[in-house]
Design an enzyme around this catalytic site. Sequence first.
Site, PDB file in Angstrom:
ATOM      1  N   ASP A 383       1.648  -1.493  -0.681  1.00  0.00           N
ATOM      2  CA  ASP A 383       0.414  -2.223  -0.427  1.00  0.00           C
ATOM      3  C   ASP A 383       0.555  -3.676  -0.873  1.00  0.00           C
ATOM      4  O   ASP A 383       1.529  -4.074  -1.523  1.00  0.00           O
ATOM      5  CB  ASP A 383      -0.783  -1.555  -1.114  1.00  0.00           C
ATOM      6  CG  ASP A 383      -0.640  -1.484  -2.633  1.00  0.00           C
ATOM      7  OD1 ASP A 383       0.078  -2.312  -3.223  1.00  0.00           O
ATOM      8  OD2 ASP A 383      -1.242  -0.577  -3.234  1.00  0.00           O
ATOM      9  N   GLU A 384      -0.441  -4.492  -0.524  1.00  0.00           N
ATOM     10  CA  GLU A 384      -0.363  -5.929  -0.777  1.00  0.00           C
ATOM     11  C   GLU A 384      -0.289  -6.244  -2.272  1.00  0.00           C
ATOM     12  O   GLU A 384       0.456  -7.135  -2.692  1.00  0.00           O
ATOM     13  CB  GLU A 384      -1.570  -6.640  -0.161  1.00  0.00           C
ATOM     14  CG  GLU A 384      -1.496  -8.147  -0.303  1.00  0.00           C
ATOM     15  CD  GLU A 384      -2.638  -8.861   0.393  1.00  0.00           C
ATOM     16  OE1 GLU A 384      -2.672 -10.097   0.351  1.00  0.00           O
ATOM     17  OE2 GLU A 384      -3.499  -8.158   0.973  1.00  0.00           O
ATOM     18  N   CYS A 385      -1.023  -5.487  -3.077  1.00  0.00           N
ATOM     19  CA  CYS A 385      -1.002  -5.718  -4.519  1.00  0.00           C
ATOM     20  C   CYS A 385       0.401  -5.498  -5.088  1.00  0.00           C
ATOM     21  O   CYS A 385       0.908  -6.292  -5.879  1.00  0.00           O
ATOM     22  CB  CYS A 385      -2.007  -4.798  -5.213  1.00  0.00           C
ATOM     23  SG  CYS A 385      -2.090  -5.003  -7.010  1.00  0.00           S
ATOM     24  N   GLY A 386       1.038  -4.411  -4.657  1.00  0.00           N
ATOM     25  CA  GLY A 386       2.388  -4.116  -5.117  1.00  0.00           C
ATOM     26  C   GLY A 386       3.376  -5.167  -4.666  1.00  0.00           C
ATOM     27  O   GLY A 386       4.276  -5.564  -5.421  1.00  0.00           O
ATOM     28  N   ARG A 389       2.942  -8.342  -6.828  1.00  0.00           N
ATOM     29  CA  ARG A 389       3.524  -8.156  -8.170  1.00  0.00           C
ATOM     30  C   ARG A 389       5.043  -8.243  -8.110  1.00  0.00           C
ATOM     31  O   ARG A 389       5.687  -8.852  -8.962  1.00  0.00           O
ATOM     32  CB  ARG A 389       3.107  -6.806  -8.747  1.00  0.00           C
ATOM     33  CG  ARG A 389       1.671  -6.708  -9.189  1.00  0.00           C
ATOM     34  CD  ARG A 389       1.447  -5.435  -9.996  1.00  0.00           C
ATOM     35  NE  ARG A 389       2.163  -5.496 -11.273  1.00  0.00           N
ATOM     36  CZ  ARG A 389       2.780  -4.457 -11.821  1.00  0.00           C
ATOM     37  NH1 ARG A 389       2.835  -3.289 -11.183  1.00  0.00           N
ATOM     38  NH2 ARG A 389       3.384  -4.582 -12.981  1.00  0.00           N
TER      39      ARG A 389
END
Length: 456
Positions: A383-386, A389
């Site tokens: 996902d975009e968050c991963g 990070r």
Amino acid sequence: MSVISADELHRTAKYFMDNGKAASHGEAMAILESFNLSVRVSHSVATSASQQTALLTLVNLAARTFLGGVDVIGLPDVIAVTPLFAGRNLREVVIELGGELIGDNEGSPNRPTAVIGDVAEIVSDMPQWRLTWEGWRGGVTMAKSGGRLAEERVVGLAPVLAAAACAAEVFAFHAKTHPLAGRRSFGMSLWNPMADWLDACDEPPLSFLPSSVWIIGLGNLGQAFAWSLASLDYDDGHNTNLVLQDMDRIATSNHSTSLLSFPRDVGIKKARVVAEWLDQRGFDTVIDERLFGEWTRKAISEPGVALCGVDNAEARAALENAGFGLVVEAGLGAGLDSFCSIGLHTFPASRSAGGMWGKHIGQGNQSFLRAPAYASLAAAGMDECGLIRLASRTIAVPFVGLIAGCLVIAEVLRRLHGGAAIEVLSTSTLALGDVEVVTADRTIPYAFGFTRARQT
């Protein structure tokens, strides 16, 4: 395709993800798995503390970076005398650090080679580096040149520096980050970083060692500080006082950057792992698992010298507020063009820590989300968050942190021996001979606790 998290990322593999050479994390790891090294040692390693220090440091660095294997050839079955692992079986330590023991006639001529001690050059088209040191100086020469320092009157940091310089050159050769890697002499003088490291200079014998130090941050740099301190000739039972401050736990990714982090330690607080290792070597450690910041104040009885290896601007801006008499701080580059860069600052200085880093608070790292490797991770379901990070993690290699660690510890040692005090130093592991230094205008005698070095 498997999805890799930020805490699992091999931080050297990220270099090939960000520069586009690898279209996936798997391809980046495959590149590192093509990197390898052979280390040939002479029989004199059995009784030489400095040769053992160089060997074990090089194996520890290389095994984390050259995933195609690190062979050690010609190692006798003896008990270690290096301060790093005194009393341990030397062969067992090499295996523990990730090396593989190879018989004298089993080594491959198709690997780049490092030689330690009186080892003859072998017939090979691959580079062969000779680790060499003397006094405060350490580095590598090309084995075929015959160039070598006397390897006498050794400050414990010098063979550590030689090993780190060797690892830097082997990486530059494999990764093709410098056209002269594998063709040049490469090293540094820790007494006078701007001098030619192969030339004799007016450097004193090591007589005094710090007896009270506060280490802020126990990642790549902090663990390099610990390794460098442990390489010095402290007397048995010296009980040197070290305050270790870090609140983080070891993650899988730390094995790729930090000398005292192993897979068995994942999930354990960094301060506890480093403290246990140092306690076993005669240091008296105190753990502080709080975040360092503007609220931190040292007690009168606590160390007056701080070594800082954190990478956040808030903590660095607060370094002068805690009441230390001397702060030595190191920072490493993070991006494609700067991950080999080293910067060192000391305080008090002509510029304040707050003025230097306060303006950087809140700034993030450059992102490489558009590189093909991240697109492949997105296609695999990250996902975009991963992705954010992962992309924001810095590129890091352990030999850069260790060279910085040598420079930081050398700054304390130099002041203890009446040498020039440095306010700012800048260099790169691509060009250790290119050093910029600003010396401190005013310094005071070192008054922060010392002990005498063991005379050998």
